[in-house]
Design a protein around this motif. Structure first.
Motif, mmCIF file in Angstrom:
data_model
loop_
_atom_site.group_PDB
_atom_site.id
_atom_site.type_symbol
_atom_site.label_atom_id
_atom_site.label_comp_id
_atom_site.label_asym_id
_atom_site.label_seq_id
_atom_site.Cartn_x
_atom_site.Cartn_y
_atom_site.Cartn_z
ATOM 1 N N VAL A 49 10.870 13.331 -0.769
ATOM 2 C CA VAL A 49 10.893 11.921 -0.409
ATOM 3 C C VAL A 49 12.173 11.296 -0.952
ATOM 4 O O VAL A 49 12.484 11.435 -2.135
ATOM 5 C CB VAL A 49 9.654 11.200 -1.003
ATOM 6 N N SER A 50 12.894 10.602 -0.096
ATOM 7 C CA SER A 50 14.125 9.931 -0.524
ATOM 8 C C SER A 50 13.804 8.546 -1.084
ATOM 9 O O SER A 50 12.718 8.001 -0.848
ATOM 10 C CB SER A 50 15.094 9.801 0.650
ATOM 11 N N ILE A 51 14.766 7.976 -1.774
ATOM 12 C CA ILE A 51 14.590 6.622 -2.307
ATOM 13 C C ILE A 51 14.399 5.634 -1.161
ATOM 14 O O ILE A 51 13.582 4.722 -1.259
ATOM 15 C CB ILE A 51 15.784 6.220 -3.197
ATOM 16 N N SER A 52 15.110 5.830 -0.061
ATOM 17 C CA SER A 52 14.950 4.900 1.074
ATOM 18 C C SER A 52 13.549 4.998 1.675
ATOM 19 O O SER A 52 12.977 3.983 2.077
ATOM 20 C CB SER A 52 16.021 5.127 2.137
ATOM 21 N N GLU A 53 12.969 6.188 1.728
ATOM 22 C CA GLU A 53 11.601 6.345 2.242
ATOM 23 C C GLU A 53 10.594 5.681 1.305
ATOM 24 O O GLU A 53 9.640 5.046 1.767
ATOM 25 C CB GLU A 53 11.273 7.822 2.437
ATOM 26 N N ILE A 54 10.824 5.817 0.006
ATOM 27 C CA ILE A 54 9.957 5.141 -0.964
ATOM 28 C C ILE A 54 10.085 3.629 -0.802
ATOM 29 O O ILE A 54 9.084 2.907 -0.784
ATOM 30 C CB ILE A 54 10.308 5.580 -2.407
ATOM 31 N N SER A 55 11.306 3.142 -0.644
ATOM 32 C CA SER A 55 11.543 1.702 -0.489
ATOM 33 C C SER A 55 10.873 1.155 0.767
ATOM 34 O O SER A 55 10.285 0.066 0.738
ATOM 35 C CB SER A 55 13.041 1.405 -0.451
ATOM 36 N N GLU A 56 10.958 1.893 1.870
ATOM 37 C CA GLU A 56 10.298 1.471 3.110
ATOM 38 C C GLU A 56 8.787 1.387 2.912
ATOM 39 O O GLU A 56 8.142 0.443 3.357
ATOM 40 C CB GLU A 56 10.605 2.443 4.246
ATOM 41 N N PHE A 57 8.234 2.391 2.243
ATOM 42 C CA PHE A 57 6.797 2.405 1.977
ATOM 43 C C PHE A 57 6.415 1.201 1.126
ATOM 44 O O PHE A 57 5.427 0.513 1.401
ATOM 45 C CB PHE A 57 6.412 3.720 1.294
ATOM 46 N N LEU A 58 7.208 0.927 0.089
ATOM 47 C CA LEU A 58 6.920 -0.208 -0.788
ATOM 48 C C LEU A 58 7.023 -1.534 -0.049
ATOM 49 O O LEU A 58 6.242 -2.453 -0.303
ATOM 50 C CB LEU A 58 7.869 -0.197 -1.992
ATOM 51 N N GLU A 59 7.962 -1.632 0.871
ATOM 52 C CA GLU A 59 8.122 -2.860 1.648
ATOM 53 C C GLU A 59 6.857 -3.166 2.451
ATOM 54 O O GLU A 59 6.384 -4.304 2.483
ATOM 55 C CB GLU A 59 9.315 -2.698 2.592
ATOM 56 N N VAL A 60 6.295 -2.144 3.079
ATOM 57 C CA VAL A 60 5.070 -2.343 3.845
ATOM 58 C C VAL A 60 3.888 -2.537 2.898
ATOM 59 O O VAL A 60 3.018 -3.377 3.155
ATOM 60 C CB VAL A 60 4.830 -1.165 4.818
ATOM 61 N N LEU A 61 3.862 -1.803 1.794
ATOM 62 C CA LEU A 61 2.794 -1.955 0.806
ATOM 63 C C LEU A 61 2.697 -3.396 0.323
ATOM 64 O O LEU A 61 1.600 -3.926 0.135
ATOM 65 C CB LEU A 61 3.014 -1.013 -0.384
ATOM 66 N N GLN A 62 3.832 -4.052 0.179
ATOM 67 C CA GLN A 62 3.846 -5.436 -0.279
ATOM 68 C C GLN A 62 3.043 -6.337 0.653
ATOM 69 O O GLN A 62 2.370 -7.260 0.205
ATOM 70 C CB GLN A 62 5.284 -5.931 -0.390
ATOM 71 N N THR A 63 3.074 -6.058 1.950
ATOM 72 C CA THR A 63 2.329 -6.877 2.908
ATOM 73 C C THR A 63 0.854 -6.487 2.973
ATOM 74 O O THR A 63 0.020 -7.308 3.329
ATOM 75 C CB THR A 63 2.943 -6.782 4.324
ATOM 76 N N VAL A 64 0.543 -5.234 2.632
ATOM 77 C CA VAL A 64 -0.834 -4.732 2.730
ATOM 78 C C VAL A 64 -1.637 -5.033 1.470
ATOM 79 O O VAL A 64 -2.790 -5.458 1.550
ATOM 80 C CB VAL A 64 -0.839 -3.212 3.022
ATOM 81 N N ASP A 65 -1.036 -4.805 0.307
ATOM 82 C CA ASP A 65 -1.758 -5.011 -0.954
ATOM 83 C C ASP A 65 -0.768 -5.434 -2.038
ATOM 84 O O ASP A 65 -0.132 -4.605 -2.679
ATOM 85 C CB ASP A 65 -2.491 -3.733 -1.359
ATOM 86 N N ARG A 66 -0.664 -6.722 -2.200
ATOM 87 C CA ARG A 66 0.300 -7.290 -3.154
ATOM 88 C C ARG A 66 0.027 -6.844 -4.596
ATOM 89 O O ARG A 66 0.942 -6.664 -5.379
ATOM 90 C CB ARG A 66 0.248 -8.816 -3.048
ATOM 91 N N GLU A 67 -1.234 -6.665 -4.949
ATOM 92 C CA GLU A 67 -1.577 -6.276 -6.323
ATOM 93 C C GLU A 67 -1.056 -4.874 -6.656
ATOM 94 O O GLU A 67 -0.462 -4.666 -7.715
ATOM 95 C CB GLU A 67 -3.089 -6.321 -6.527
ATOM 96 N N ILE A 68 -1.274 -3.930 -5.758
ATOM 97 C CA ILE A 68 -0.770 -2.572 -6.000
ATOM 98 C C ILE A 68 0.756 -2.593 -6.016
ATOM 99 O O ILE A 68 1.384 -1.994 -6.890
ATOM 100 C CB ILE A 68 -1.310 -1.575 -4.954
ATOM 101 N N TYR A 69 1.351 -3.303 -5.073
ATOM 102 C CA TYR A 69 2.810 -3.423 -5.031
ATOM 103 C C TYR A 69 3.341 -3.968 -6.361
ATOM 104 O O TYR A 69 4.289 -3.428 -6.930
ATOM 105 C CB TYR A 69 3.222 -4.335 -3.875
ATOM 106 N N SER A 70 2.715 -5.011 -6.862
ATOM 107 C CA SER A 70 3.170 -5.644 -8.109
ATOM 108 C C SER A 70 2.983 -4.762 -9.333
ATOM 109 O O SER A 70 3.644 -4.958 -10.344
ATOM 110 C CB SER A 70 2.434 -6.968 -8.322
ATOM 111 N N SER A 71 2.096 -3.788 -9.241
ATOM 112 C CA SER A 71 1.935 -2.884 -10.374
ATOM 113 C C SER A 71 3.012 -1.803 -10.383
ATOM 114 O O SER A 71 3.197 -1.130 -11.394
ATOM 115 C CB SER A 71 0.545 -2.244 -10.357
ATOM 116 N N ILE A 72 3.735 -1.656 -9.279
ATOM 117 C CA ILE A 72 4.803 -0.650 -9.180
ATOM 118 C C ILE A 72 6.173 -1.296 -9.320
ATOM 119 O O ILE A 72 7.027 -0.824 -10.058
ATOM 120 C CB ILE A 72 4.725 0.102 -7.835
ATOM 121 N N VAL A 73 6.395 -2.370 -8.581
ATOM 122 C CA VAL A 73 7.692 -3.035 -8.554
ATOM 123 C C VAL A 73 7.666 -4.180 -9.555
ATOM 124 O O VAL A 73 6.891 -5.118 -9.409
ATOM 125 C CB VAL A 73 8.016 -3.538 -7.131
#
Length: 138
Positions: A49-73
């Motif tokens: 997995v590249s950093i850009s693929e992780i970033s894309e996943f996190l971008e969508v995660l932010q819209t799906v579940d802000r709490e999980i996103y906030s625990s990572i970023v």
């Protein structure tokens, strides 16, 4: 003296300087580890997995579940820093192509992942959005 006390308590320097306690830092690391595992095993990224693929996943995660996103970023803690922490702990390996993979000697299955049971369904939603919403770069 204070640094020795922190070492005894298991507080790592990066946790001290970022203002995170060891529980939050551990959660941040293991949540990102879960994402890497998910992308490798459920999203067709078997070769890493590249950093850009992780970033894309996190971008969508932010819209799906802000709490999980906030625990990572976290503010002031780049995703690259968390990847570095996972590398230092030997939980992931850095491939020569700039991709990261789970270290299968340490993480053999979902049973070895903290939080897996509570994030898998959320990650499935993120993957579905990425697959059908045009986010996926293949």
């Amino acid at each position: 003296m204070e640094d020795e006390k922190k070492k005894i308590l298991g507080i790592e320097p990066e946790e001290y300087f970022t203002g995170e306690d060891w529980i939050r830092a551990g959660r941040r690391r293991y949540m990102l580890l879960n994402i890497i595992y998910y992308l490798q095993h459920f999203a067709g990224k078997e070769d890493g997995v590249s950093i850009s693929e992780i970033s894309e996943f996190l971008e969508v995660l932010q819209t799906v579940d802000r709490e999980i996103y906030s625990s990572i970023v976290k503010p002031g803690i780049a995703v690259e820093s968390t990847l570095s922490e996972l590398l230092n702990k030997g939980l992931i390996i850095d491939r020569s192509e700039g991709k990261f993979s789970i270290n299968v000697e340490k993480v053999k299955s979902e049973k070895d992942l903290i939080y897996w049971g509570s994030v898998k369904r959320v990650f499935d939603k993120v993957n579905e959005i990425m697959s059908f919403g045009g986010y996926r770069n293949e």
